[in-house]
Design a protein around this motif. Structure first.
Motif, PDB file in Angstrom:
ATOM      1  N   PRO A 200       0.828  -1.209   0.000  1.00 59.67           N
ATOM      2  CA  PRO A 200       0.000   0.000   0.000  1.00 59.67           C
ATOM      3  C   PRO A 200       0.862   1.258   0.000  1.00 59.67           C
ATOM      4  N   LEU A 201       0.336   2.323  -0.581  1.00 59.94           N
ATOM      5  CA  LEU A 201       1.080   3.571  -0.624  1.00 59.94           C
ATOM      6  C   LEU A 201       1.236   4.142   0.787  1.00 59.94           C
ATOM      7  N   PRO A 202       2.401   4.705   1.117  1.00 60.21           N
ATOM      8  CA  PRO A 202       2.499   5.475   2.361  1.00 60.21           C
ATOM      9  C   PRO A 202       1.473   6.596   2.354  1.00 60.21           C
ATOM     10  N   ALA A 203       0.966   6.937   3.533  1.00 64.76           N
ATOM     11  CA  ALA A 203      -0.126   7.915   3.617  1.00 64.76           C
ATOM     12  C   ALA A 203       0.249   9.247   2.976  1.00 64.76           C
ATOM     13  N   ASN A 204       1.503   9.684   3.171  1.00 72.28           N
ATOM     14  CA  ASN A 204       1.859  10.994   2.613  1.00 72.28           C
ATOM     15  C   ASN A 204       2.047  10.947   1.095  1.00 72.28           C
ATOM     16  N   LEU A 205       2.423   9.788   0.553  1.00 68.09           N
ATOM     17  CA  LEU A 205       2.483   9.662  -0.906  1.00 68.09           C
ATOM     18  C   LEU A 205       1.079   9.630  -1.495  1.00 68.09           C
TER      19      LEU A 205
END
Length: 359
Positions: A341-346
């Motif tokens: 999963p994408l990091p939240a900030n990305l």
């Protein structure tokens, strides 16, 4: 006389081979489409491209359509190159690619667009050695040499040195590569060129390459994985989840710090982080040789190509809402499908770029 286990194993192989024969020996047809919500739909949204991300897209579209019965969603797993072509000619609404498009292709879009990272994953080197006991270690000077054809026997001393105590067969290695234009091939060759001067010189980096020697070829991650499944002594590269679902073993690869690392969600996440605490500022940056002692070395993001304007405000908003859901709630099930999963900030950066698109 074969025992029952041998009979069962060969029957299974024959079954898979027959299925491949019916499908042209290259896995699922390029026109195979995953469709959800079609019966009562009033609006259709189509996507095509990356076979690497096809299981993830199929899951997203099925889940989203279940909550939006007025919407028909379809995704064609045709490879990144064909997905880009279909997006450029306007025959699909969303293109999916494991290789970000360059300036020359961007000029062909004919309007504002964005390419948004939507998930991450690992490219596994997998093999068919039924009698091998334990995982196979492949040093970073060895696996490029295998795909170049410079190492062509499984009992080569360079493979044996990294696998003490393992009885390697005295067999020729059969390389399996992609035939179609593929973002998976781009990410794989991008890594090989980063770690091997010989590979960088030729065949180099691309979505479609001329494979050295007598490599077998198949279309899509599905086709390569199935070809490996039925070919003894073969080796190839696929999205790690395809290998896992077919029960193919995943090689442990030497990363840039000298450690042998298996592909899993944690090592893939570390590879995509590239030794940094924050995601890259450039949403289309590739990571050919990640830093970090526990980083898996062959990783890639998958990008969605999305237009600013789909002809009507309703269609534009529908596509925007779908991508917004993928970048938020849709990330939840990535790990269960062996994606990162994408990091939240990305994800937030991708949402900001989506919001910046103006019809």
């Amino acid at each position: 006389m074969r025992d029952l286990a041998d009979t069962t194993r060969w029957a299974a192989i024959a079954s898979i081979a027959w299925a491949l024969a019916l499908g042209g020996c290259d896995g699922p047809s390029e026109t195979a489409t995953a469709t959800a919500g079609a019966e009562s739909a009033t609006m259709a949204v189509s996507g095509a491209g990356s076979s690497f991300a096809a299981p993830m897209f199929n899951h997203w579209f099925k889940t989203y359509a279940a909550a939006h019965p007025d919407l028909s969603l379809s995704y064609d797993s045709v490879g990144s190159g064909a997905g880009i072509d279909r997006f450029l000619d306007g025959s699909v609404d969303i293109g999916a690619t494991d290789a970000p498009i360059g300036a020359d292709e961007a000029e062909q879009v004919g309007g504002d667009f964005a390419q948004l990272p939507i998930t991450g994953g690992m490219i596994a080197i997998t093999y068919n050695l039924p009698e091998l006991d334990g995982p196979l270690n492949l040093p970073r000077d060895v696996y490029p040499a295998i795909f170049l054809g410079d190492i062509y026997r499984w009992d080569d001393p360079r493979i044996a040195a990294a696998n003490p105590g393992i009885n390697l067969p005295s067999k020729l290695i059969q390389v399996v590569g992609r035939r179609d234009s593929s973002g998976t091939t781009f990410a794989f060759t991008n890594h090989l060129a980063a770690v091997s001067e010989a590979w960088a010189a030729a065949p180099g980096v691309g979505k479609k390459i001329d494979w050295p020697g007598g490599a077998m070829e198949a279309n899509g991650n599905e086709g390569v994985a199935q070809r490996l499944k039925i070919t003894p002594n073969a080796i190839g590269y696929v999205e790690a989840g395809f290998a896992q679902r077919l029960g193919l073993p995943l090689a442990w690869l030497e990363n840039r710090t000298g450690g042998f690392v298996q592909p899993n969600v944690d090592t893939g996440r570390r590879g995509l982080a590239d030794g940094a605490d924050t995601p890259p500022d450039d949403l289309t940056r590739t990571i050919p040789d990640p830093q970090g002692s526990r980083s898996y070395p062959i990783v890639t993001y998958v990008w969605a190509l999305v237009r600013a304007d789909y002809g009507t405000p309703e269609k534009t908003q529908t596509v925007n809402d779908l991508l917004r859901w993928i970048l938020t709630d849709g990330q939840t099930d990535a790990e269960s499908l062996f994606y990162v999963p994408l990091p939240a900030n990305l994800a937030q950066a991708a949402l900001a770029e989506l919001d910046a698109l103006k019809p």
